[in-house]
Scaffold this motif. Sequence first.
Motif, short mmCIF file in Angstrom:
data_model
loop_
_atom_site.label_atom_id
_atom_site.label_comp_id
_atom_site.label_asym_id
_atom_site.label_seq_id
_atom_site.Cartn_x
_atom_site.Cartn_y
_atom_site.Cartn_z
N LEU A 173 0.83 -1.21 0.00
CA LEU A 173 0.00 0.00 0.00
C LEU A 173 0.86 1.26 0.00
CD1 LEU A 173 -2.91 -0.98 2.42
CD2 LEU A 173 -2.86 -0.99 -0.07
N GLU A 174 1.95 1.22 0.76
CA GLU A 174 2.86 2.37 0.79
C GLU A 174 3.45 2.62 -0.60
OE1 GLU A 174 7.30 3.51 2.51
OE2 GLU A 174 6.35 1.62 3.07
N PHE A 175 3.87 1.55 -1.26
CA PHE A 175 4.48 1.66 -2.58
C PHE A 175 3.44 2.13 -3.60
CE2 PHE A 175 7.25 -0.76 -5.89
CZ PHE A 175 7.75 0.46 -6.32
N THR A 176 2.22 1.60 -3.49
CA THR A 176 1.15 2.00 -4.41
C THR A 176 0.90 3.51 -4.32
OG1 THR A 176 0.06 -0.16 -4.20
CG2 THR A 176 -1.28 1.66 -5.02
N ASN A 177 0.85 4.02 -3.11
CA ASN A 177 0.63 5.45 -2.93
C ASN A 177 1.76 6.28 -3.53
OD1 ASN A 177 -1.82 5.17 -1.59
ND2 ASN A 177 -0.86 4.94 0.41
N LYS A 178 2.98 5.79 -3.39
CA LYS A 178 4.14 6.50 -3.96
C LYS A 178 4.05 6.53 -5.49
CE LYS A 178 6.63 7.51 -0.27
NZ LYS A 178 6.94 8.92 0.09
N ILE A 179 3.66 5.40 -6.07
CA ILE A 179 3.55 5.33 -7.53
C ILE A 179 2.52 6.34 -8.04
CG2 ILE A 179 2.75 3.88 -9.46
CD1 ILE A 179 3.96 1.50 -7.95
N MET A 180 1.38 6.42 -7.33
CA MET A 180 0.32 7.34 -7.76
C MET A 180 0.73 8.80 -7.55
SD MET A 180 -3.23 5.41 -6.67
CE MET A 180 -2.86 5.40 -4.90
N GLN A 181 1.39 9.07 -6.44
CA GLN A 181 1.81 10.44 -6.15
C GLN A 181 2.86 10.93 -7.14
OE1 GLN A 181 3.17 10.29 -2.08
NE2 GLN A 181 1.13 9.82 -1.28
N LYS A 182 3.81 10.06 -7.48
CA LYS A 182 4.92 10.44 -8.34
C LYS A 182 4.71 10.05 -9.81
CE LYS A 182 7.47 11.76 -4.77
NZ LYS A 182 7.92 13.15 -4.57
N ASN A 183 3.64 9.29 -10.07
CA ASN A 183 3.37 8.79 -11.43
C ASN A 183 4.61 8.12 -12.02
OD1 ASN A 183 1.83 8.27 -13.70
ND2 ASN A 183 2.39 10.19 -14.70
N LEU A 184 5.14 7.14 -11.29
CA LEU A 184 6.36 6.45 -11.70
C LEU A 184 6.13 5.61 -12.96
CD1 LEU A 184 7.77 5.19 -8.27
CD2 LEU A 184 8.22 7.34 -9.45
N THR A 185 7.14 5.55 -13.81
CA THR A 185 7.10 4.69 -14.99
C THR A 185 7.41 3.25 -14.57
OG1 THR A 185 9.45 4.96 -15.47
CG2 THR A 185 7.93 6.59 -16.41
N VAL A 186 7.17 2.31 -15.47
CA VAL A 186 7.47 0.90 -15.18
C VAL A 186 8.95 0.72 -14.87
CG1 VAL A 186 7.58 -1.42 -16.20
CG2 VAL A 186 5.53 -0.02 -16.51
N LYS A 187 9.80 1.39 -15.64
CA LYS A 187 11.25 1.29 -15.40
C LYS A 187 11.60 1.78 -14.00
CE LYS A 187 15.69 3.02 -17.13
NZ LYS A 187 16.35 3.90 -18.11
N GLN A 188 11.02 2.89 -13.59
CA GLN A 188 11.30 3.44 -12.25
C GLN A 188 10.76 2.52 -11.16
OE1 GLN A 188 9.33 7.16 -12.87
NE2 GLN A 188 11.14 8.18 -13.69
N ILE A 189 9.58 1.95 -11.40
CA ILE A 189 9.00 1.03 -10.42
C ILE A 189 9.91 -0.18 -10.22
CG2 ILE A 189 7.08 -0.55 -9.96
CD1 ILE A 189 5.29 1.45 -11.49
#
Length: 298
Positions: A179-195
Amino acid sequence: MEVFDTSIVEQIEMKMIRPSNFAVRDKFQESLEMESLMSSIKEHGLLQPILIRPKLNGFEIVAGHRRFQACKSLRWRYISCKIREMSDKQAFEIMLTENIQRKSMDPVEEAEAFRKYVLEFGWGGVSELGRKIGKSEEYVSHRIQLLKLPEEVRKQILVNKLNVSQAFELTNVPETRLLEFTNKIMQKNLTVKQIREVKAAIKEETLYESESLNSVKDLKSVVPIVRKVKLAKKTSLALKITLARLDSIIEEVEMNIEPEQRKELTDFLMGIRLKIHSMIDEALRFKNSYINLKLKNR
């Protein structure tokens, strides 16, 4: 061998027709699209018959649920139908193909339908299903994997805060970090490579901490230490996400700005990158030294 279409087209009384028990969508929402369909049918009539199959005490819809609902709302008594004999498997494949071609299913609905076909009904593997609906084996498999995610995460896909590629990368993230990581992805709009870069860091840190904690006999005594280490890890994760975003900006500069104009900006960004790297190293040193020194004394 020549294949003959044995279908029959007839006007069938609406009350004799029912939705399919194998419907690939759970619901058909009222919307502007439905109102538009009703308006079109009212003005031009039903241009294409719905597809039904004979069932006990009536008929079952195979393709054309929305058209049926629209005509029902218009209080039609009869509707033009193409009647064809077919198995449950054939009917499900047609329904699935129609909805995928019309892009009327969200990714989670697709995943549920694929799971039913492969696992619940046992009608074939992901390769066979892919061939039937005109999609790759990877497409089918990745959709089914989305069902591993908790409902809270799947909801973010439905409201377009998380795309399918981002969500798929979360299917093998440890539950404690999900859940923590999911929120970070949404906040920062990370790309697949960054994830993937951040996931690699999480895996490395999780393995290191697990090995360290396994050497401790009294886990209760290390709870305060674990909390501090967790904060250090969160700090490290936040910095790594920032670094991934910065790398994306640097890449954008390299692609979109002329060489003679980008040197000063690139030097500035690289300077920030080095500082972030230094901060990450400092956070990791703090965490690792805290585990090594404090837990060794337990």
